[in-house]
Design a protein around this motif. Structure first.
Motif, PDB file in Angstrom:
ATOM      1  N   HIS A 114       0.813  -1.181   0.034  1.00 51.94           N
ATOM      2  CA  HIS A 114      -0.105   0.080  -0.070  1.00 51.94           C
ATOM      3  C   HIS A 114       0.790   1.177   0.007  1.00 51.94           C
ATOM      4  O   HIS A 114       0.383   2.257  -0.001  1.00 51.94           O
ATOM      5  CB  HIS A 114      -0.914  -0.008   1.225  1.00 51.94           C
ATOM      6  N   TYR A 115       2.075   0.913   0.104  1.00 50.80           N
ATOM      7  CA  TYR A 115       2.955   2.360   0.217  1.00 50.80           C
ATOM      8  C   TYR A 115       3.012   3.134  -1.423  1.00 50.80           C
ATOM      9  O   TYR A 115       2.657   2.874  -2.349  1.00 50.80           O
ATOM     10  CB  TYR A 115       4.239   1.692   0.294  1.00 50.80           C
ATOM     11  N   CYS A 116       3.337   4.306  -0.938  1.00 53.12           N
ATOM     12  CA  CYS A 116       3.700   5.362  -2.153  1.00 53.12           C
ATOM     13  C   CYS A 116       4.697   4.784  -2.929  1.00 53.12           C
ATOM     14  O   CYS A 116       5.475   4.121  -2.702  1.00 53.12           O
ATOM     15  CB  CYS A 116       4.065   6.720  -1.446  1.00 53.12           C
ATOM     16  N   PRO A 117       4.530   5.206  -4.175  1.00 56.19           N
ATOM     17  CA  PRO A 117       5.586   4.866  -5.114  1.00 56.19           C
ATOM     18  C   PRO A 117       7.164   5.196  -4.591  1.00 56.19           C
ATOM     19  O   PRO A 117       7.283   6.260  -4.279  1.00 56.19           O
ATOM     20  CB  PRO A 117       5.427   5.689  -6.337  1.00 56.19           C
ATOM     21  N   GLY A 118       7.979   4.156  -4.676  1.00 58.20           N
ATOM     22  CA  GLY A 118       9.443   4.597  -4.218  1.00 58.20           C
ATOM     23  C   GLY A 118       9.655   4.484  -2.787  1.00 58.20           C
ATOM     24  O   GLY A 118      10.691   4.770  -2.494  1.00 58.20           O
ATOM     25  N   CYS A 119       8.609   4.209  -2.214  1.00 58.81           N
ATOM     26  CA  CYS A 119       9.012   4.234  -0.389  1.00 58.81           C
ATOM     27  C   CYS A 119       9.966   3.079  -0.339  1.00 58.81           C
ATOM     28  O   CYS A 119       9.912   1.894  -0.469  1.00 58.81           O
ATOM     29  CB  CYS A 119       7.546   3.802   0.107  1.00 58.81           C
ATOM     30  N   SER A 120      10.743   3.534   0.877  1.00 65.58           N
ATOM     31  CA  SER A 120      11.950   2.486   1.301  1.00 65.58           C
ATOM     32  C   SER A 120      11.397   1.371   1.984  1.00 65.58           C
ATOM     33  O   SER A 120      12.112   0.298   1.862  1.00 65.58           O
ATOM     34  CB  SER A 120      12.830   3.351   2.295  1.00 65.58           C
ATOM     35  N   HIS A 121      10.191   1.596   2.666  1.00 66.32           N
ATOM     36  CA  HIS A 121       9.701   0.305   3.034  1.00 66.32           C
ATOM     37  C   HIS A 121       9.495  -0.814   2.620  1.00 66.32           C
ATOM     38  O   HIS A 121       9.846  -1.847   2.954  1.00 66.32           O
ATOM     39  CB  HIS A 121       8.144   0.981   4.098  1.00 66.32           C
ATOM     40  N   GLY A 122       9.205  -0.661   1.399  1.00 60.12           N
ATOM     41  CA  GLY A 122       8.939  -2.016   0.527  1.00 60.12           C
ATOM     42  C   GLY A 122      10.429  -2.599   0.269  1.00 60.12           C
ATOM     43  O   GLY A 122      10.429  -3.931   0.100  1.00 60.12           O
ATOM     44  N   THR A 123      11.319  -1.838  -0.034  1.00 57.44           N
ATOM     45  CA  THR A 123      12.834  -2.519  -0.202  1.00 57.44           C
ATOM     46  C   THR A 123      13.313  -2.890   1.202  1.00 57.44           C
ATOM     47  O   THR A 123      13.820  -4.017   0.974  1.00 57.44           O
ATOM     48  CB  THR A 123      13.611  -1.276  -0.577  1.00 57.44           C
ATOM     49  N   VAL A 124      12.968  -2.324   2.194  1.00 52.92           N
ATOM     50  CA  VAL A 124      13.193  -3.080   3.374  1.00 52.92           C
ATOM     51  C   VAL A 124      12.639  -4.319   3.593  1.00 52.92           C
ATOM     52  O   VAL A 124      13.199  -5.357   4.136  1.00 52.92           O
ATOM     53  CB  VAL A 124      13.200  -2.204   4.890  1.00 52.92           C
ATOM     54  N   HIS A 125      11.396  -4.260   3.307  1.00 50.46           N
ATOM     55  CA  HIS A 125      10.591  -5.600   3.709  1.00 50.46           C
ATOM     56  C   HIS A 125      10.920  -6.494   2.900  1.00 50.46           C
ATOM     57  O   HIS A 125      11.234  -7.924   3.225  1.00 50.46           O
ATOM     58  CB  HIS A 125       9.132  -5.438   2.962  1.00 50.46           C
ATOM     59  N   LYS A 126      11.617  -6.191   1.680  1.00 49.82           N
ATOM     60  CA  LYS A 126      12.238  -7.259   0.579  1.00 49.82           C
ATOM     61  C   LYS A 126      13.159  -7.937   1.240  1.00 49.82           C
ATOM     62  O   LYS A 126      13.512  -9.319   0.956  1.00 49.82           O
ATOM     63  CB  LYS A 126      12.463  -6.622  -0.649  1.00 49.82           C
ATOM     64  N   ILE A 127      14.134  -7.087   1.652  1.00 52.69           N
ATOM     65  CA  ILE A 127      15.657  -7.943   1.959  1.00 52.69           C
ATOM     66  C   ILE A 127      15.163  -8.515   3.419  1.00 52.69           C
ATOM     67  O   ILE A 127      15.875  -9.388   3.553  1.00 52.69           O
ATOM     68  CB  ILE A 127      16.654  -6.595   2.224  1.00 52.69           C
ATOM     69  N   LEU A 128      14.254  -8.073   4.156  1.00 55.21           N
ATOM     70  CA  LEU A 128      13.869  -8.686   5.416  1.00 55.21           C
ATOM     71  C   LEU A 128      13.303 -10.211   4.994  1.00 55.21           C
ATOM     72  O   LEU A 128      13.670 -11.239   5.503  1.00 55.21           O
ATOM     73  CB  LEU A 128      12.953  -7.861   6.283  1.00 55.21           C
ATOM     74  N   ALA A 129      12.563 -10.213   4.121  1.00 52.19           N
ATOM     75  CA  ALA A 129      12.087 -11.456   3.584  1.00 52.19           C
ATOM     76  C   ALA A 129      13.084 -12.258   3.118  1.00 52.19           C
ATOM     77  O   ALA A 129      13.101 -13.729   3.391  1.00 52.19           O
ATOM     78  CB  ALA A 129      10.796 -11.320   2.546  1.00 52.19           C
ATOM     79  N   GLU A 130      14.002 -11.569   2.411  1.00 52.71           N
ATOM     80  CA  GLU A 130      15.140 -12.489   1.906  1.00 52.71           C
ATOM     81  C   GLU A 130      16.019 -13.215   3.017  1.00 52.71           C
ATOM     82  O   GLU A 130      16.354 -14.170   2.803  1.00 52.71           O
ATOM     83  CB  GLU A 130      15.850 -11.702   0.880  1.00 52.71           C
ATOM     84  N   VAL A 131      16.171 -12.385   4.054  1.00 56.55           N
ATOM     85  CA  VAL A 131      16.992 -12.843   4.973  1.00 56.55           C
ATOM     86  C   VAL A 131      16.503 -13.865   5.690  1.00 56.55           C
ATOM     87  O   VAL A 131      16.981 -15.015   6.052  1.00 56.55           O
ATOM     88  CB  VAL A 131      17.401 -11.481   6.094  1.00 56.55           C
ATOM     89  N   ILE A 132      15.070 -13.620   6.021  1.00 57.22           N
ATOM     90  CA  ILE A 132      14.473 -14.950   6.475  1.00 57.22           C
ATOM     91  C   ILE A 132      14.621 -16.148   5.668  1.00 57.22           C
ATOM     92  O   ILE A 132      14.744 -17.202   6.177  1.00 57.22           O
ATOM     93  CB  ILE A 132      12.893 -14.415   6.917  1.00 57.22           C
ATOM     94  N   GLU A 133      14.374 -15.938   4.567  1.00 58.52           N
ATOM     95  CA  GLU A 133      14.537 -17.048   3.711  1.00 58.52           C
ATOM     96  C   GLU A 133      15.613 -17.697   3.526  1.00 58.52           C
ATOM     97  O   GLU A 133      15.800 -18.831   3.857  1.00 58.52           O
ATOM     98  CB  GLU A 133      13.730 -16.895   2.254  1.00 58.52           C
ATOM     99  N   ASP A 134      16.892 -16.719   3.443  1.00 57.65           N
ATOM    100  CA  ASP A 134      18.163 -17.404   3.456  1.00 57.65           C
ATOM    101  C   ASP A 134      18.428 -18.287   4.741  1.00 57.65           C
ATOM    102  O   ASP A 134      19.156 -19.052   4.658  1.00 57.65           O
ATOM    103  CB  ASP A 134      19.173 -16.115   3.129  1.00 57.65           C
ATOM    104  N   LEU A 135      18.015 -17.668   5.979  1.00 53.00           N
ATOM    105  CA  LEU A 135      18.311 -18.393   6.957  1.00 53.00           C
ATOM    106  C   LEU A 135      17.237 -19.455   7.541  1.00 53.00           C
ATOM    107  O   LEU A 135      17.707 -20.106   8.318  1.00 53.00           O
ATOM    108  CB  LEU A 135      18.329 -17.233   8.200  1.00 53.00           C
ATOM    109  N   GLY A 136      16.420 -19.675   6.479  1.00 55.33           N
ATOM    110  CA  GLY A 136      15.384 -20.853   6.886  1.00 55.33           C
ATOM    111  C   GLY A 136      14.662 -20.662   8.198  1.00 55.33           C
ATOM    112  O   GLY A 136      14.525 -21.647   9.019  1.00 55.33           O
TER     113      GLY A 136
END
Lengths: 80, 252, 359
Positions: B25-47
């Protein structure tokens, strides 16, 4: 010599046209479309597809995770 | 040619499986989305998808629980570190992460974050610092820079009226309970790579029981700053980063 | 085998918490209930049952720690006294809004403001009418003995989990501080992870595995959905009103007058009833045990034979509103009570009965 070729697929309906990918692409591959998606955003697309190396810079900075990146090594002969 | 490249076996980057398909729901370009993305990746990478309980804040990231496929607890404004403490103390085997913005963490929740970090709760805290209250319409945050215009400092923040911008990570680094304090950003591909590395380290350390991991992200708010997303990234680089320099502040 | 001990009301809260399999206590010191946390720290349950006990930085943090632990299906509790409960109002609203079970003990003292550290019953409104924003209720139990302080810890957790709703033990400084004989129930083990998953796995944030993710939240931006959620809460409260009312009647069968009182005032009221009975006045005692749900139907049923009801409370008159709502204008309902930390004597209650009902 092998050449790296890349391509991106944008989930155009989820793209918000923020342009962060456009300025992050080192090769000027991406631009915003003149057309808009269902939400009224001009979405990102491969304006210069031949220049894409699949470096994933665009996908890394995309806040909405709408870019999937593909990459392939192509033998020099085959690319001619 | 492009059609030949776009095949499943050639995928170089695809979104994390820990991210849901819900449009953010964030505005275009919002940093929240990018942080969410890497957080998801870290959780996935660490299993640790099944071992992670996240706490969402009040602010723009209030609906964060829609975007990462883990169990979530929505906290009252500023209280995420206390909620995280309750979860972690009662469930020491789980990885607990609190996600907060600068209004939530650095204003109304100052007491909770300082004491959670000082007790050394084994939690990961993600702190989004964009120097403004995004959700309520761009008012001054504790982290708003001097001279920065917001809805409640229309002439710019003045220290004689509003006091000084609050360097949160510097304070957290001084508390004995924190083991890793770092300041990152997600405005360029290089910054995203660096930030993901830092976030992964933070999660690993907290989960291993080394103390509190505190990861600040200097972020943009293009709507609040009244700039385009790319202009906001430039403005952040020129104005926010000199005052909030990137890098590790503490790594024990 | 149950065990008999002489204990303070506050101490027994701690003892009962450990015995009922509580997983976590979070609290902040405030008179007159600090012995709850002190006793826990003395007993060190983390070494025996594994129960967590943590001193938080504030009541605000305490209630939010409870919120966190309760979110994961654990039995979590806190205790405080009136000003501290005011600080918890936000957390209580969030707990009710997220439908989380927990126990909050209020050993109340006189207000408003910093008030006094002496006993009071002036938190009835705060406890029964919400005590936070939004349409919600706590389950409220009012002990009038140290034994009930013990028993209601077990009962409160059972009801809280049955209804997925926060429960409060509304005690007062007298019950918290006085010593009495208590029969302690046999310890009940803390639930294992498997038992927590079995009992709360459908909603609690226990870590997503082989199921859709669980989300604990009270936010709903769609008004139609939020209205539905509120209606669901109201259905739950209606079920509580139907099934969970608890009260005690003393010498009510032939009563013409009633003293209605809870907690320490019921103990004082009982003596007043004895004194009046010795004079030949037919008076009984009605003691609500659940303040929410209030025994409305039961008070109304009893009222049919009565000439009047005196509500005795350590307040300016709060429970009296529920009594009046129960009986309407069918008979006189009056208030008597000292407040600000002063405790009424049985003789004062007797005198009030004489004055109000002119016998």
């Amino acid at each position: 010599m092998a050449k790296i070729r890349g391509a991106i697929v944008v989930d155009t309906e989820k793209c918000k046209g923020c342009e962060v990918c456009v300025v992050s692409c080192p090769f000027g591959v991406i631009a915003l479309a003149q057309e808009v998606n269902g939400k009224g955003y001009r979405y990102a697309y491969m304006h210069q597809p031949d220049a894409c190396t699949g470096c994933i810079s665009c996908a890394l900075v995309c806040p909405d995770s709408v870019i999937t990146v593909y990459k392939v090594k192509i033998a020099a002969a085959a690319s001619e | 040619m492009v059609a030949e490249i776009i095949k499943p076996e050639n995928i170089a980057y695809a979104k994390s499986k820990v991210l849901t398909d819900a449009p953010m729901h964030y505005c275009p370009g919002c940093s929240h989305g990018t942080v969410h993305k890497i957080l998801a990746e870290v959780i996935e990478d660490l299993g640790i998808q099944d071992k992670t309980i996240g706490i969402t804040p009040v602010g723009c990231a209030v609906l964060l629980y829609s975007y990462l496929d883990i169990d979530w607890v929505e906290a009252a404004h500023g209280r995420a570190p206390a909620v995280a403490t309750g979860i972690k103390r009662a469930n020491p085997d789980m990885h607990v992460l609190a996600y907060q913005g600068d209004g939530d963490l650095a204003a109304i929740g100052t007491g909770e974050i300082i004491h959670a970090c000082n007790r050394g709760e084994n939690i990961t805290v993600i702190f989004i610092n964009n120097g403004i209250y995004g959700m309520t319409g761009g008012q001054m945050a504790p982290t708003t820079l001097v001279g920065m215009k917001t809805a409640t400092t229309p002439q710019g923040r003045q220290v004689d009226i509003n006091g000084y911008p609050f360097k949160v990570s510097e304070i957290m680094a001084q508390l004995p309970g924190t083991s890793y304090v770092t300041r990152q950003a997600v405005h360029t591909p290089g910054a995203v790579r660096q930030a993901k590395k830092a976030l992964k380290k933070a999660v690993e350390k907290a989960y291993a029981g080394k103390g509190t991991s505190f990861v600040e992200f200097v972020a943009t708010c293009s709507s609040g700053w009244k700039l385009s997303p790319t202009e906001a990234n430039r403005w952040m680089t020129e104005n926010m980063l000199p005052f909030y320099p990137l890098g590790d502040l503490k790594d024990n | 085998m149950s065990e008999l001990r002489l204990m303070k009301g506050n101490e027994v809260i701690a003892e009962a918490a450990i015995r009922c399999g509580c997983d976590a206590y979070f609290g902040y010191p405030i008179t007159p209930q600090s012995e709850v946390m002190e006793t826990l720290m003395e007993l060190r349950p983390w070494e025996t049952t594994g129960m967590v006990a943590l001193q938080a930085e504030s009541e605000v943090a305490s209630i939010n720690m409870v919120y966190g632990a309760a979110s994961t299906g654990k039995r979590a509790m806190t205790s405080s006294s009136s000003p501290g409960i005011s600080l918890m109002a936000e957390g209580l609203s969030y707990l009710a809004g997220a439908e989380l079970p927990c126990l909050v003990v209020n050993v109340s003292r006189g207000g408003p403001g910093l008030g006094t550290i002496q006993p009071s019953q002036a938190d009835y409104f705060m406890a029964t009418k919400g005590g936070g924003h939004g349409d919600f209720h706590l389950i409220v139990l009012a002990p009038s003995s140290v034994q009930e302080m013990h028993d209601f810890v077990f009962l409160a957790f059972d009801l809280a989990f049955k209804y997925r709703n926060p429960a409060m033990i509304l005690a007062d400084g007298v019950i918290g501080q006085m010593m009495e004989k208590v029969k302690l129930l046999d310890p009940r083990p803390r639930r294992t992870r498997e038992e927590v998953l079995r009992d709360t796995g459908s909603w609690a944030a226990t870590g997503k595995s082989n199921r859709p993710r669980n989300i604990i939240t009270s936010v709903e931006l769609d008004p139609a959905k939020h209205e539905k959620f509120n209606q669901k809460l109201q259905v739950k409260y209606a079920e509580m009103r139907e099934k969970e009312v608890r009260y005690e009647e003393l010498l009510c069968d032939d009563a013409e007058y009633l003293i209605a009182a809870y907690g320490i005032s019921a103990r004082i009221g009982q003596k007043a009833v004895e004194l009046l009975r010795a004079e030949g006045v037919k008076v009984g005692l009605f003691r609500p045990i659940t303040l929410y749900p209030f025994p409305t139907v039961q008070v109304a049923a009893r009222a049919k034979q009565l000439k009047g009801i005196l509500c005795v409370e350590l307040s300016a008159g709060q429970m009296i509103e529920d009594v009046r709502l129960s009986v309407g204008s069918s008979l006189p309902v009056a208030h008597f009570g000292r407040n600000g930390g002063v405790i009424h004597s049985p003789n004062e209650v007797v005198e009030a009965m004489r004055q109000v009902f002119e016998f």
